[in-house]
Design a protein around this motif. Structure first.
Motif, PDB file in Angstrom:
ATOM      1  N   ASP A  52       0.874  -1.162   0.000  1.00  0.00           N
ATOM      2  CA  ASP A  52       0.000   0.000   0.000  1.00  0.00           C
ATOM      3  C   ASP A  52       0.917   1.219   0.000  1.00  0.00           C
ATOM      4  O   ASP A  52       1.723   1.380   0.923  1.00  0.00           O
ATOM      5  CB  ASP A  52      -0.870  -0.020   1.259  1.00  0.00           C
ATOM      6  N   ASP A  61      -2.626   0.473  -4.215  1.00  0.00           N
ATOM      7  CA  ASP A  61      -2.276  -0.875  -3.751  1.00  0.00           C
ATOM      8  C   ASP A  61      -1.916  -1.699  -4.973  1.00  0.00           C
ATOM      9  O   ASP A  61      -2.656  -1.705  -5.965  1.00  0.00           O
ATOM     10  CB  ASP A  61      -3.454  -1.509  -3.010  1.00  0.00           C
ATOM     11  N   ALA A  90       0.730  -4.910   2.492  1.00  0.00           N
ATOM     12  CA  ALA A  90      -0.726  -4.862   2.557  1.00  0.00           C
ATOM     13  C   ALA A  90      -1.321  -6.228   2.235  1.00  0.00           C
ATOM     14  O   ALA A  90      -0.875  -6.913   1.316  1.00  0.00           O
ATOM     15  CB  ALA A  90      -1.262  -3.829   1.575  1.00  0.00           C
TER      16      ALA A  90
END
Length: 149
Positions: free
Chosen positions: A45, A111, A145
């Motif tokens: 992220d 992302d 992430a």
């Protein structure tokens, strides 16, 4: 009678708890789309912070139209599968300054799979902004992430 109500309430809670526990975990709604996987590995992220101009002087700096033009020309072609933009207030105080500089700012959130190619795309976005605006920096924060669509 009070004991019966308490026992009944406890029984209801126990039954409802059992129902909740038997529900299958949520799964991704998109299937077979590699850009939007049900589960990810090695994704990150990244948040990029762009200063648009002085907070107290909306007429100066980068306009909303120039910002959208930048997104369309530099960001979306590199990350067409999706991104987010958040209006933020930025502030910093340089050495020797007596007061903080307050900025209208944008935070870009992307992302993506953590690959050398994607990291290079992020750096190209930062370089393009600095070239277009003359800004000295674009803050980048990148964290691992876990992503699911």
């Amino acid at each position: 009678m009070n004991h019966l109500r308490c026992a009944g309430a406890l029984l209801a809670v126990a039954l409802l708890s059992g129902c909740v526990a038997s529900v299958a975990p949520a799964s991704a709604t998109l299937h077979g789309d590699p850009a939007h996987p049900a589960q990810t590995q090695a994704w990150v992220d990244t948040k990029l912070y762009f200063g648009l101009g002085l907070f107290d002087d909306a007429a100066s700096g980068v306009s909303e139209q120039r910002w959208r033009d930048f997104l369309d020309a530099e960001v979306t072609p590199r990350f067409p599968d999706g991104l987010s933009v958040v209006d933020v207030y930025g502030q910093w105080q340089g050495k020797g300054q007596t007061a903080p500089e307050r900025l209208r700012s944008k935070m870009l959130v992307i992302d993506y799979p953590d690959t050398a190619e994607n990291r290079a795309k992020v750096e190209a976005i930062r370089a393009a902004w600095k070239q277009r605006t003359g800004d000295q920096s674009v803050l980048r924060v990148t964290q691992p992430a876990e992503v699911s669509f």
